[in-house]
Design a protein around this motif. Sequence first.
Motif, PDB file in Angstrom:
ATOM      1  N   ALA A 244       0.818  -1.607  -0.166  1.00 27.03           N
ATOM      2  CA  ALA A 244      -0.230   0.495  -0.026  1.00 27.03           C
ATOM      3  C   ALA A 244       0.653   1.110   0.163  1.00 27.03           C
ATOM      4  N   TYR A 245       0.330   2.472  -0.119  1.00 28.19           N
ATOM      5  CA  TYR A 245       0.617   3.415  -0.411  1.00 28.19           C
ATOM      6  C   TYR A 245       0.728   4.280   0.905  1.00 28.19           C
ATOM      7  N   SER A 246       0.889   4.048   2.275  1.00 21.78           N
ATOM      8  CA  SER A 246       0.920   5.001   3.012  1.00 21.78           C
ATOM      9  C   SER A 246       2.669   4.709   4.244  1.00 21.78           C
ATOM     10  N   ARG A 247       2.175   5.304   4.841  1.00 18.50           N
ATOM     11  CA  ARG A 247       3.123   4.458   6.113  1.00 18.50           C
ATOM     12  C   ARG A 247       2.350   4.102   6.896  1.00 18.50           C
ATOM     13  N   SER A 248       4.001   2.856   7.078  1.00 16.73           N
ATOM     14  CA  SER A 248       3.679   2.019   7.628  1.00 16.73           C
ATOM     15  C   SER A 248       5.640   1.378   8.684  1.00 16.73           C
ATOM     16  N   GLY A 249       5.903   0.695   9.051  1.00 13.30           N
ATOM     17  CA  GLY A 249       6.917   0.621   9.981  1.00 13.30           C
ATOM     18  C   GLY A 249       7.968   0.463   9.068  1.00 13.30           C
ATOM     19  N   PHE A 250       8.726   0.659   7.563  1.00 12.54           N
ATOM     20  CA  PHE A 250       9.247   1.868   6.909  1.00 12.54           C
ATOM     21  C   PHE A 250       9.865   3.414   7.211  1.00 12.54           C
ATOM     22  N   SER A 251       8.370   3.594   7.127  1.00 11.49           N
ATOM     23  CA  SER A 251       8.108   4.948   6.955  1.00 11.49           C
ATOM     24  C   SER A 251       8.692   5.684   9.055  1.00 11.49           C
ATOM     25  N   ARG A 252       8.761   4.893  10.359  1.00 13.39           N
ATOM     26  CA  ARG A 252       8.736   5.071  10.934  1.00 13.39           C
ATOM     27  C   ARG A 252      10.296   5.374  11.293  1.00 13.39           C
ATOM     28  N   ILE A 253      10.405   4.462  10.495  1.00 10.11           N
ATOM     29  CA  ILE A 253      12.365   4.824  10.671  1.00 10.11           C
ATOM     30  C   ILE A 253      13.159   6.100   9.603  1.00 10.11           C
ATOM     31  N   PHE A 254      12.654   5.917   9.112  1.00  8.55           N
ATOM     32  CA  PHE A 254      12.673   6.891   7.422  1.00  8.55           C
ATOM     33  C   PHE A 254      12.083   8.354   7.150  1.00  8.55           C
ATOM     34  N   LYS A 255      10.674   8.281   8.303  1.00  3.77           N
ATOM     35  CA  LYS A 255      10.592   9.284   8.354  1.00  3.77           C
ATOM     36  C   LYS A 255       9.395  10.224   6.747  1.00  3.77           C
ATOM     37  N   LYS A 256       9.399   9.227   6.174  1.00  2.00           N
ATOM     38  CA  LYS A 256       8.978   9.067   4.745  1.00  2.00           C
ATOM     39  C   LYS A 256       8.397   8.231   4.401  1.00  2.00           C
ATOM     40  N   SER A 257       7.142   7.734   3.629  1.00  2.94           N
ATOM     41  CA  SER A 257       6.956   6.133   3.463  1.00  2.94           C
ATOM     42  C   SER A 257       8.132   5.725   2.258  1.00  2.94           C
ATOM     43  N   PHE A 258       8.360   4.296   2.688  1.00  2.00           N
ATOM     44  CA  PHE A 258       8.680   3.458   2.012  1.00  2.00           C
ATOM     45  C   PHE A 258       8.871   3.299   0.268  1.00  2.00           C
ATOM     46  N   ILE A 259       7.345   3.780  -0.045  1.00  2.00           N
ATOM     47  CA  ILE A 259       7.625   3.247  -1.629  1.00  2.00           C
ATOM     48  C   ILE A 259       7.850   5.100  -1.666  1.00  2.00           C
ATOM     49  N   SER A 260       7.925   6.041  -1.358  1.00  2.00           N
ATOM     50  CA  SER A 260       8.491   7.188  -2.079  1.00  2.00           C
ATOM     51  C   SER A 260       9.956   7.651  -2.338  1.00  2.00           C
ATOM     52  N   THR A 261      10.648   7.001  -1.461  1.00  2.00           N
ATOM     53  CA  THR A 261      12.003   7.047  -1.170  1.00  2.00           C
ATOM     54  C   THR A 261      12.162   5.533  -2.597  1.00  2.00           C
ATOM     55  N   VAL A 262      12.031   4.206  -3.013  1.00  2.00           N
ATOM     56  CA  VAL A 262      12.532   4.110  -3.929  1.00  2.00           C
ATOM     57  C   VAL A 262      11.927   4.680  -5.477  1.00  2.00           C
ATOM     58  N   ILE A 263      10.832   5.379  -5.276  1.00  2.00           N
ATOM     59  CA  ILE A 263      10.621   5.950  -6.651  1.00  2.00           C
ATOM     60  C   ILE A 263      11.243   6.539  -6.703  1.00  2.00           C
ATOM     61  N   ALA A 264      12.050   7.355  -5.541  1.00  2.00           N
ATOM     62  CA  ALA A 264      12.864   9.293  -6.433  1.00  2.00           C
ATOM     63  C   ALA A 264      14.068   8.903  -5.961  1.00  2.00           C
ATOM     64  N   ASN A 265      14.039   7.674  -5.477  1.00  2.00           N
ATOM     65  CA  ASN A 265      15.858   7.674  -5.137  1.00  2.00           C
ATOM     66  C   ASN A 265      16.295   6.372  -5.654  1.00  2.00           C
ATOM     67  N   HIS A 266      15.600   5.388  -6.317  1.00  2.00           N
ATOM     68  CA  HIS A 266      16.047   3.770  -6.943  1.00  2.00           C
ATOM     69  C   HIS A 266      15.326   3.481  -8.242  1.00  2.00           C
ATOM     70  N   GLN A 267      16.095   3.187  -9.530  1.00  2.00           N
ATOM     71  CA  GLN A 267      15.803   2.515 -10.826  1.00  2.00           C
ATOM     72  C   GLN A 267      14.742   1.443 -10.368  1.00  2.00           C
ATOM     73  N   PHE A 268      14.101   1.041  -9.134  1.00  2.00           N
ATOM     74  CA  PHE A 268      13.869  -0.129 -10.062  1.00  2.00           C
ATOM     75  C   PHE A 268      12.328  -0.301  -9.835  1.00  2.00           C
ATOM     76  N   PRO A 269      11.972  -1.564 -10.547  1.00  2.00           N
ATOM     77  CA  PRO A 269      10.234  -1.719 -10.955  1.00  2.00           C
ATOM     78  C   PRO A 269       9.643  -1.850  -9.090  1.00  2.00           C
ATOM     79  N   VAL A 270       7.997  -1.527  -9.490  1.00  2.00           N
ATOM     80  CA  VAL A 270       7.805  -1.705  -7.994  1.00  2.00           C
ATOM     81  C   VAL A 270       5.872  -2.519  -8.357  1.00  2.00           C
ATOM     82  N   PHE A 271       5.922  -3.277  -8.318  1.00  2.00           N
ATOM     83  CA  PHE A 271       4.295  -3.893  -7.654  1.00  2.00           C
ATOM     84  C   PHE A 271       3.596  -3.333  -6.431  1.00  2.00           C
ATOM     85  N   LEU A 272       2.218  -2.798  -6.838  1.00  2.00           N
ATOM     86  CA  LEU A 272       1.613  -2.121  -5.676  1.00  2.00           C
ATOM     87  C   LEU A 272       0.779  -2.226  -5.949  1.00  2.00           C
ATOM     88  N   PHE A 273      -0.598  -2.733  -5.258  1.00  2.00           N
ATOM     89  CA  PHE A 273      -1.679  -2.906  -4.687  1.00  2.00           C
ATOM     90  C   PHE A 273      -2.093  -2.785  -3.106  1.00  2.00           C
TER      91      PHE A 273
END
Length: 276
Positions: A244-273
Amino acid sequence: MKKLLFACDGDNFSYSALELAANMNKQEKILLKGAFLPSIDYSRMGSFTYANSYTGFIPPDFYEREEETMNRNIRQFEDLCKENNISYNINKYTNFESLQGLLGETRFSDMILIGSEHFFSAMGSDQPNAEMIRLLHDTECPAFLIPDELREPESILFAYDGESACMAALKQFSRLMISYTDLPLTVVFFSFSHGERLPYEDAAKEYIKCHFKDFTVKVEDGGKIKDLDEWIEAYPNPLIITGAYSRSGFSRIFKKSFISTVIANHQFPVFLFHGK
């Protein structure tokens, strides 16, 4: 046969998304629906004009150029579909809320393919921008975010938190992307309590074992990970599955959502639902 949705706004024609669709079509025939939109969502015209310093006005030939661009991309889409023997349909969105029209189409699609680096970039160049965030929140089918340079994935990284959304994403991935299930899968859960184990561990492993030949489970100490970029680079060219595009355990570490960081900084394919 599966129905995939190919999204193209303005000049942002994703050749890598078309390449992925062509590869899927070789394994099983698909119907590819081309959704062609203006470079901006007219319902947010005020934001566009402000951001581009038009002081409330747009160039007099703006709409004509938008029409020409969409028609050019449609011709290109048709040529590539014919070249790759892909069955296709086309819809051109010129209504006031083009993004809402695209979201409506996701209700009747198995998956939407999106170029992750330039989606509605005229509205905001930093991804994920407001339009992508809205799409990821409101889509009614899985979204596959694809970078401009689609390298063949060497591994799968499944961000698991025990919630229903992440399992919904994994189930859809297993159904839609069968050819990738031979890749090694790493299930990652971030623990914030001493001794915390994988949620629903036995049931999760039982399901994953039915669909993936090679998988490992990692329970990471969330408090010890200070840099997500450094952490994710330890995985070889991953394809990322997230629920999900939402805050989870990842965002508690990095102060923003996991998926935002991946999209912004990495050229990896992401499957999301999100499973809703």
